[in-house]
Design an enzyme around this catalytic site. Structure first.
Site, PDB file in Angstrom:
ATOM      1  N   CYS A 225       0.865  -1.262   0.008  1.00  0.00           N
ATOM      2  CA  CYS A 225      -0.045   0.019  -0.068  1.00  0.00           C
ATOM      3  C   CYS A 225       1.045   1.092   0.186  1.00  0.00           C
ATOM      4  CB  CYS A 225      -0.497   0.050   0.862  1.00  0.00           C
ATOM      5  SG  CYS A 225      -2.027  -1.995   1.184  1.00  0.00           S
TER       6      CYS A 225
ATOM      7  N   ARG B  80     -11.284  10.272  -5.222  1.00  0.00           N
ATOM      8  CA  ARG B  80     -11.632   9.407  -3.973  1.00  0.00           C
ATOM      9  C   ARG B  80     -11.593  10.133  -2.983  1.00  0.00           C
ATOM     10  NH1 ARG B  80      -9.650   3.923  -4.424  1.00  0.00           N
ATOM     11  NH2 ARG B  80      -8.063   4.204  -5.288  1.00  0.00           N
TER      12      ARG B  80
ATOM     13  N   GLU C 201       0.767   3.767   1.836  1.00  0.00           N
ATOM     14  CA  GLU C 201       1.446   3.667   3.118  1.00  0.00           C
ATOM     15  C   GLU C 201       2.631   3.377   3.362  1.00  0.00           C
ATOM     16  OE1 GLU C 201      -3.091   4.227   3.711  1.00  0.00           O
ATOM     17  OE2 GLU C 201      -1.138   3.133   2.487  1.00  0.00           O
TER      18      GLU C 201
ATOM     19  N   TYR D  84      -2.320  -5.279  19.497  1.00  0.00           N
ATOM     20  CA  TYR D  84      -1.502  -6.205  19.636  1.00  0.00           C
ATOM     21  C   TYR D  84      -0.537  -5.779  19.324  1.00  0.00           C
ATOM     22  CZ  TYR D  84       2.667  -9.360  18.978  1.00  0.00           C
ATOM     23  OH  TYR D  84       3.461  -9.790  18.662  1.00  0.00           O
TER      24      TYR D  84
END
Length: 137
Positions: free
Chosen positions: A56, A84, A58, A127
């Site tokens: 992705c 978008r 990121e 986590y």
């Protein structure tokens, strides 16, 4: 979840939107991300889509930042191509962002309702990988 919000970095959204408009072409690059370093620098990146699970935007941004000597990020946002707008990070990105930058702020929301929240708000009862590693002493 704290629901604490922070000021929205509109310059960061604009930077990601610009990259999405000008660099995301075709099906291989459909998302852009922008992040601000504590010293004010902005890093941008695009995703590398592949049917095997390409990274992705990121995650590409984390590597791009490191390549520029930036190892801490303050705020991040992802924007989709074809106007978008702001797109929240997927589950994998939320976990990776939390592990790399536990104090990171993430811009989420739609159109005129964007907000900036701590990454920990995106993963309640998280986590934290580093908390479960044995000391290397």
């Amino acid at each position: 979840m704290t629901t604490q919000t922070h000021p929205v970095d509109h310059e960061l959204i604009d930077a990601a939107a610009h990259v999405a408009r000008t660099r995301c072409q075709g099906d291989n690059h459909t998302m852009a991300a922008a992040a601000r370093a504590p010293d004010g620098r902005i890093v941008t990146a695009v995703n590398a889509y592949h049917f095997t699970g390409g990274p992705c935007a990121e995650l590409v941004l984390i590597g791009a930042a490191a390549a520029q000597g930036i190892y801490e990020l303050d705020t991040i946002v992802a924007v989709g191509d074809r106007e978008r707008g702001v797109v929240p990070p997927c589950g994998r990105c939320r976990q990776v962002l939390l592990d790399y930058f536990p104090a990171l702020k993430v811009i989420v929301g739609e159109e005129d309702h964007v907000r900036t929240v701590p990454v920990t708000d995106l993963l309640p009862e998280s986590y934290v990988w580093a908390a479960h590693q044995l000391d290397a002493e």
